[in-house]
Design a protein around this motif. Sequence first.
Motif, mmCIF file in Angstrom:
data_model
loop_
_atom_site.group_PDB
_atom_site.id
_atom_site.type_symbol
_atom_site.label_atom_id
_atom_site.label_comp_id
_atom_site.label_asym_id
_atom_site.label_seq_id
_atom_site.Cartn_x
_atom_site.Cartn_y
_atom_site.Cartn_z
ATOM 1 N N ARG A 140 58.441 14.494 100.165
ATOM 2 C CA ARG A 140 59.129 15.487 100.999
ATOM 3 C C ARG A 140 60.075 14.819 102.003
ATOM 4 O O ARG A 140 61.192 15.283 102.227
ATOM 5 N N ALA A 141 59.623 13.709 102.600
ATOM 6 C CA ALA A 141 60.440 13.055 103.618
ATOM 7 C C ALA A 141 61.754 12.543 103.036
ATOM 8 O O ALA A 141 62.809 12.625 103.663
ATOM 9 N N ALA A 142 61.695 12.011 101.811
ATOM 10 C CA ALA A 142 62.895 11.460 101.178
ATOM 11 C C ALA A 142 63.608 12.483 100.297
ATOM 12 O O ALA A 142 64.696 12.198 99.785
ATOM 13 N N ASP A 143 63.003 13.665 100.113
ATOM 14 C CA ASP A 143 63.541 14.705 99.226
ATOM 15 C C ASP A 143 63.878 14.115 97.857
ATOM 16 O O ASP A 143 64.996 14.229 97.356
ATOM 17 N N ARG A 144 62.869 13.510 97.244
ATOM 18 C CA ARG A 144 63.078 12.946 95.918
ATOM 19 C C ARG A 144 61.761 12.917 95.145
ATOM 20 O O ARG A 144 60.679 12.980 95.724
ATOM 21 N N ILE A 145 61.885 12.843 93.828
ATOM 22 C CA ILE A 145 60.734 12.742 92.945
ATOM 23 C C ILE A 145 60.473 11.263 92.661
ATOM 24 O O ILE A 145 61.380 10.531 92.282
ATOM 25 N N ARG A 146 59.229 10.858 92.813
ATOM 26 C CA ARG A 146 58.857 9.493 92.480
ATOM 27 C C ARG A 146 57.988 9.476 91.229
ATOM 28 O O ARG A 146 57.240 10.410 90.968
ATOM 29 N N LEU A 188 70.425 28.131 93.889
ATOM 30 C CA LEU A 188 69.692 29.365 93.593
ATOM 31 C C LEU A 188 69.688 30.351 94.756
ATOM 32 O O LEU A 188 69.431 31.543 94.554
ATOM 33 N N GLY A 189 69.902 29.868 95.967
ATOM 34 C CA GLY A 189 69.879 30.768 97.118
ATOM 35 C C GLY A 189 68.489 31.194 97.533
ATOM 36 O O GLY A 189 68.326 32.209 98.217
ATOM 37 N N THR A 190 67.459 30.456 97.112
ATOM 38 C CA THR A 190 66.081 30.736 97.527
ATOM 39 C C THR A 190 65.462 29.457 98.064
ATOM 40 O O THR A 190 65.985 28.367 97.859
ATOM 41 N N THR A 191 64.329 29.614 98.733
ATOM 42 C CA THR A 191 63.553 28.427 99.057
ATOM 43 C C THR A 191 62.959 27.871 97.764
ATOM 44 O O THR A 191 62.634 28.622 96.839
ATOM 45 N N VAL A 192 62.837 26.550 97.695
ATOM 46 C CA VAL A 192 62.363 25.882 96.485
ATOM 47 C C VAL A 192 61.225 24.943 96.847
ATOM 48 O O VAL A 192 61.286 24.229 97.853
ATOM 49 N N GLU A 193 60.201 24.971 96.029
ATOM 50 C CA GLU A 193 59.055 24.078 96.178
ATOM 51 C C GLU A 193 58.925 23.272 94.887
ATOM 52 O O GLU A 193 59.010 23.829 93.792
ATOM 53 N N ILE A 194 58.729 21.959 95.005
ATOM 54 C CA ILE A 194 58.599 21.087 93.839
ATOM 55 C C ILE A 194 57.168 20.578 93.780
ATOM 56 O O ILE A 194 56.657 20.006 94.742
ATOM 57 N N VAL A 195 56.504 20.800 92.634
ATOM 58 C CA VAL A 195 55.088 20.474 92.481
ATOM 59 C C VAL A 195 54.905 19.709 91.176
ATOM 60 O O VAL A 195 55.555 19.997 90.166
ATOM 61 N N ASN A 196 54.001 18.746 91.188
ATOM 62 C CA ASN A 196 53.678 17.997 89.978
ATOM 63 C C ASN A 196 53.240 18.935 88.858
ATOM 64 O O ASN A 196 52.480 19.882 89.083
ATOM 65 N N GLY A 244 67.231 20.185 97.885
ATOM 66 C CA GLY A 244 68.366 20.785 98.578
ATOM 67 C C GLY A 244 69.405 21.310 97.616
ATOM 68 O O GLY A 244 69.975 22.395 97.822
ATOM 69 N N ARG A 245 69.655 20.565 96.544
ATOM 70 C CA ARG A 245 70.642 21.024 95.552
ATOM 71 C C ARG A 245 70.151 22.267 94.833
ATOM 72 O O ARG A 245 70.934 23.185 94.546
ATOM 73 N N MET A 246 68.856 22.327 94.534
ATOM 74 C CA MET A 246 68.302 23.520 93.877
ATOM 75 C C MET A 246 68.379 24.735 94.804
ATOM 76 O O MET A 246 68.725 25.835 94.370
ATOM 77 N N GLU A 247 68.061 24.551 96.074
ATOM 78 C CA GLU A 247 68.119 25.685 97.001
ATOM 79 C C GLU A 247 69.545 26.184 97.164
ATOM 80 O O GLU A 247 69.777 27.404 97.212
#
Length: 412
Positions: free
Chosen positions: A168-174, A195-203, A189-192
């Motif tokens: 989350r701090a780096a806004d990147r997938i490791r 799409l114009g919505t809040t985005v959550e990234i989960v494994n 940030g690019r996805m939000e």
Amino acid sequence: MTPGGIPPEPDAPAVAHWNRGVLRSHNERVLLDRVRAAAPISRAQLARDTGLSKPTVSTALEALERAGLVRPVGLETGARGRAALLYEPDPTAGYVVGVDVGRSWIRVAVADLDGRLLARQDRHNRARTSATMLATATDLARTVVADAGLEPTAVVHTVIGCPGVYDRAADRIRYAVNLPGWGRPGLRGRMEAALGTTVEIVNDANLAALGEYHGGAGVGCPLFVYVTVGTGLGMGIVADGRLFPGAGGAAGEIGFLPLSPRPSDRVGHGASAPVPRRGMLEDAVSADAVVRGARALGMTGPLTAKAVFDAARRAEEPAASAVRHEAQRLAHVVASVAAVLDPELVVLGGGIGANADLLLGPMTAELHELTPLRPRVAASVLGEEAVLLGAVATAVATARDRVFTHHTMGQG
């Protein structure tokens, strides 16, 4: 400020107004949660279940109905006296998008707040760059929203499932080595923005585990793990209906479990061999490992893991031996997990895990040789749908809170 820096006491009307607002919001939330748990339900039953007075229940329900969060659904039948009006949550109070980004497929669905899928699209992932993958995912998301007859502004939240760990701090997938370029900073940030919505990234393994908990092999199980085996290897842990992500989100990254001998101990590797981009255990049990094992045993020609399993299903050698070896390696995975977490159930999923009909027998036999700790091992019920359905369930939980909070703030 008063002398000594102590702030002055707020005036009594302000405190009273604040207390009334908090109490009203609390009562409405209690009732909304109960309606979601027990719908269809009457006002009288809500009063009995929550301990709130009937006038309080009536006032709160009217506010929730005006906000579009609950709706009348009919009359109670078979009751004595006057028929009571029944209520249910209004699933049209908001909508969510779930996205599954895998190496082979990108799957996207839109759902209402009941989690009911309204539209979905699946597309082969032929992208070779993160920009192309991002464009494909956002294009599919816009398409399913339009297919459902919705305006983009109706979508409250989007959840994306993919391999790796979101920093989350780096806004990147490791650690998403199987998705080229997917680890570039700024993905969320690019996805939000797109799409114009809040985005959550989960494994993805975590989402698949939640999917199985809500509607698959893990329903009602207090502690289980979902092990996905395919292009890579991962695990999601669900305890009492909640994910256990670990301190930094990497709990379940079992592909990085060490093996012996280490790569640096093997012939041809110096003592300073670099850390591999893929985990050692992932390299030993993923789809590539199945193909390598089959070739080492004598299979020839163009090979894929699917071809090896298909041949093994026909009892052809050396494919059957290669599959037995894979099952034995997976038994070592389960034994390691059992010693640390003691899960009641291990759910096997992913492209390789989908071959449970061939794997479970030799896995069980090997487990009996390895350890006295033997959790039940079962095939995924949801199959390739698990990640997408987990993404939808996760998005729905967040969106429900969001629409209630929006209602509460709107009351002032």
